[in-house]
Enzyme design. Sequence first.
Site, PDB file in Angstrom:
ATOM      1  N   SER A   1     -10.315  -3.291  -9.740  1.00 24.21           N
ATOM      2  CA  SER A   1      -9.944  -4.559  -9.112  1.00 24.21           C
ATOM      3  C   SER A   1     -11.062  -4.972  -8.171  1.00 24.21           C
ATOM      4  O   SER A   1     -11.356  -4.277  -7.187  1.00 24.21           O
ATOM      5  CB  SER A   1      -8.644  -4.417  -8.323  1.00 24.21           C
TER       6      SER A   1
ATOM      7  N   HIS B   1     -10.518  -6.367 -13.246  1.00 25.65           N
ATOM      8  CA  HIS B   1      -9.253  -6.976 -12.831  1.00 25.65           C
ATOM      9  C   HIS B   1      -9.554  -7.928 -11.672  1.00 25.65           C
ATOM     10  O   HIS B   1     -10.181  -7.529 -10.685  1.00 25.65           O
ATOM     11  CB  HIS B   1      -8.300  -5.862 -12.400  1.00 25.65           C
TER      12      HIS B   1
ATOM     13  N   ASP C   1      -7.999 -10.343  -8.875  1.00 19.73           N
ATOM     14  CA  ASP C   1      -6.753 -10.607  -8.149  1.00 19.73           C
ATOM     15  C   ASP C   1      -6.811 -11.949  -7.436  1.00 19.73           C
ATOM     16  O   ASP C   1      -7.612 -12.139  -6.520  1.00 19.73           O
ATOM     17  CB  ASP C   1      -6.518  -9.504  -7.111  1.00 19.73           C
TER      18      ASP C   1
ATOM     19  N   MET D   1      -4.850 -14.632  -5.084  1.00 19.30           N
ATOM     20  CA  MET D   1      -3.741 -14.744  -4.118  1.00 19.30           C
ATOM     21  C   MET D   1      -3.786 -16.109  -3.452  1.00 19.30           C
ATOM     22  O   MET D   1      -4.856 -16.584  -3.069  1.00 19.30           O
ATOM     23  CB  MET D   1      -3.898 -13.671  -3.044  1.00 19.30           C
TER      24      MET D   1
ATOM     25  N   HIS E   1      -5.208 -11.750 -12.621  1.00 18.76           N
ATOM     26  CA  HIS E   1      -3.834 -11.517 -12.152  1.00 18.76           C
ATOM     27  C   HIS E   1      -3.494 -12.585 -11.114  1.00 18.76           C
ATOM     28  O   HIS E   1      -3.994 -12.535  -9.997  1.00 18.76           O
ATOM     29  CB  HIS E   1      -3.779 -10.090 -11.569  1.00 18.76           C
TER      30      HIS E   1
ATOM     31  N   MET F   1      -1.364 -13.995  -8.467  1.00 16.71           N
ATOM     32  CA  MET F   1      -0.273 -13.769  -7.500  1.00 16.71           C
ATOM     33  C   MET F   1      -0.096 -15.087  -6.758  1.00 16.71           C
ATOM     34  O   MET F   1      -0.504 -15.249  -5.608  1.00 16.71           O
ATOM     35  CB  MET F   1      -0.656 -12.640  -6.535  1.00 16.71           C
TER      36      MET F   1
ATOM     37  N   MET G   1       3.744  -3.745 -11.145  1.00 16.71           N
ATOM     38  CA  MET G   1       3.128  -3.527  -9.828  1.00 16.71           C
ATOM     39  C   MET G   1       3.655  -2.214  -9.238  1.00 16.71           C
ATOM     40  O   MET G   1       4.857  -1.972  -9.198  1.00 16.71           O
ATOM     41  CB  MET G   1       3.470  -4.666  -8.865  1.00 16.71           C
TER      42      MET G   1
ATOM     43  N   GLY H   1      -0.525  -8.171  -2.586  1.00 14.37           N
ATOM     44  CA  GLY H   1      -1.090  -8.892  -1.442  1.00 14.37           C
ATOM     45  C   GLY H   1      -2.287  -8.195  -0.824  1.00 14.37           C
ATOM     46  O   GLY H   1      -3.148  -8.856  -0.278  1.00 14.37           O
ATOM     47  N   PHE H   2      -2.337  -6.892  -0.932  1.00 16.54           N
ATOM     48  CA  PHE H   2      -3.405  -6.145  -0.269  1.00 16.54           C
ATOM     49  C   PHE H   2      -3.797  -4.939  -1.118  1.00 16.54           C
ATOM     50  O   PHE H   2      -2.938  -4.311  -1.737  1.00 16.54           O
ATOM     51  CB  PHE H   2      -2.947  -5.658   1.115  1.00 16.54           C
ATOM     52  N   GLY H   3      -5.080  -4.619  -1.104  1.00 12.56           N
ATOM     53  CA  GLY H   3      -5.552  -3.385  -1.711  1.00 12.56           C
ATOM     54  C   GLY H   3      -5.321  -2.224  -0.762  1.00 12.56           C
ATOM     55  O   GLY H   3      -4.948  -2.415   0.405  1.00 12.56           O
ATOM     56  N   GLY H   4      -5.507  -1.016  -1.276  1.00 16.69           N
ATOM     57  CA  GLY H   4      -5.498   0.169  -0.426  1.00 16.69           C
ATOM     58  C   GLY H   4      -4.129   0.651   0.022  1.00 16.69           C
ATOM     59  O   GLY H   4      -4.024   1.452   0.948  1.00 16.69           O
TER      60      GLY H   4
ATOM     61  N   ASP I   1      -0.667  -1.419 -11.537  1.00 14.18           N
ATOM     62  CA  ASP I   1      -1.597  -1.976 -10.540  1.00 14.18           C
ATOM     63  C   ASP I   1      -1.106  -1.649  -9.139  1.00 14.18           C
ATOM     64  O   ASP I   1      -0.022  -2.088  -8.736  1.00 14.18           O
ATOM     65  CB  ASP I   1      -1.646  -3.499 -10.761  1.00 14.18           C
ATOM     66  N   GLY I   2      -1.939  -0.894  -8.412  1.00 11.00           N
ATOM     67  CA  GLY I   2      -1.660  -0.621  -7.007  1.00 11.00           C
ATOM     68  C   GLY I   2      -1.591   0.860  -6.707  1.00 11.00           C
ATOM     69  O   GLY I   2      -0.768   1.584  -7.274  1.00 11.00           O
ATOM     70  N   GLY I   3      -2.498   1.312  -5.864  1.00 12.12           N
ATOM     71  CA  GLY I   3      -2.466   2.707  -5.430  1.00 12.12           C
ATOM     72  C   GLY I   3      -2.873   3.716  -6.488  1.00 12.12           C
ATOM     73  O   GLY I   3      -2.556   4.902  -6.377  1.00 12.12           O
TER      74      GLY I   3
ATOM     75  N   GLY J   1      -8.540  -0.369  -7.419  1.00 12.85           N
ATOM     76  CA  GLY J   1      -9.458  -1.092  -6.558  1.00 12.85           C
ATOM     77  C   GLY J   1     -10.209  -0.162  -5.644  1.00 12.85           C
ATOM     78  O   GLY J   1     -11.359   0.229  -5.893  1.00 12.85           O
ATOM     79  N   SER J   2      -9.550   0.234  -4.564  1.00 11.74           N
ATOM     80  CA  SER J   2     -10.255   1.013  -3.548  1.00 11.74           C
ATOM     81  C   SER J   2     -10.747   2.366  -4.084  1.00 11.74           C
ATOM     82  O   SER J   2     -11.830   2.813  -3.693  1.00 11.74           O
ATOM     83  CB  SER J   2      -9.381   1.188  -2.301  1.00 11.74           C
TER      84      SER J   2
END
Length: 239
Positions: free
Chosen positions: A21, A46, A48, A50, A80, A82, A153, A158-161, A188-190, A210-211
């Site tokens: 991401s 990816h 993102d 927003m 993606h 959002m 999800m 809304g936020f990475g990390g 997607d996420g974490g 992402g991170s």
Amino acid sequence: MPDPRHPLITIPPETPLVAPSILAADFADLGADCRDVIAQGADLLHVDIMDGHFVPNLSMGPAVCAAVRKACPDTFLDVHLMVTDPDAYVDPFADAGADLISFHVEVREGRACRDLIRRIRDRGVMTGIVLNPPTPAERVMPYVDAVDLVLVMSVSPGFGGQAFIPDVLVKADLIRPALRADQRLEIDGGIGPETAKAARDAGFDVLVAGSAVFRQPRGSRTSVINQIRGGSPIPNTSG
Ligand code: DX5
Ligand code: ZN
């Protein structure tokens, strides 16, 4: 020669794909950061988007997507959305070079959802439908036939990390058996080396990270990408 821009089509389904991401990339040097993760083995990017309304954050718009397309002309771009009004962004992101556009079931259902899927397809772009952690898998089932990808999800968007929410993995039990061989199940996420295995084992075959990817220095991301995909870690020989 298979089209290198379309790993979702050309790579056999259920082969895990890694999608960094770019939300976690260096925005001041975005083209170089994007080219680096692709050179280091990522399968697609990816993107993102927003709107500060559907989620409490702003990220980037079509101009940034177009710049990434220019920097990485052969890379599959998974956009993606959002956003509260995805219809307004189909043409701008199709024009900006998106290969796939996904939107949230929480903002479009019934006839409006089917019409939006058709509009994206009519632009020659692949389609995905997304569901948030609290949204039951049943909500996307009426549309699964019509899309190329379902995105679950594993954080509140809304936020990475953020920390991975393992409770969402069971959604694959309902969605995965409903997918054809030419469709993908994305998470997607974490996602990182520690959480990716549970996601792969549950049946997810596109892993957004992402991170976990971008926090590694440029030139040293092959190992983390490979671990997320499920291969053995590659020793970092650079630098
Ligand atoms: C969350 C975004 C994700 C996120 C992933 O709103 O949709 O793509 O940036 O970032 P990590 O991997 O850091 O959770
Ligand atoms: Zn995302």
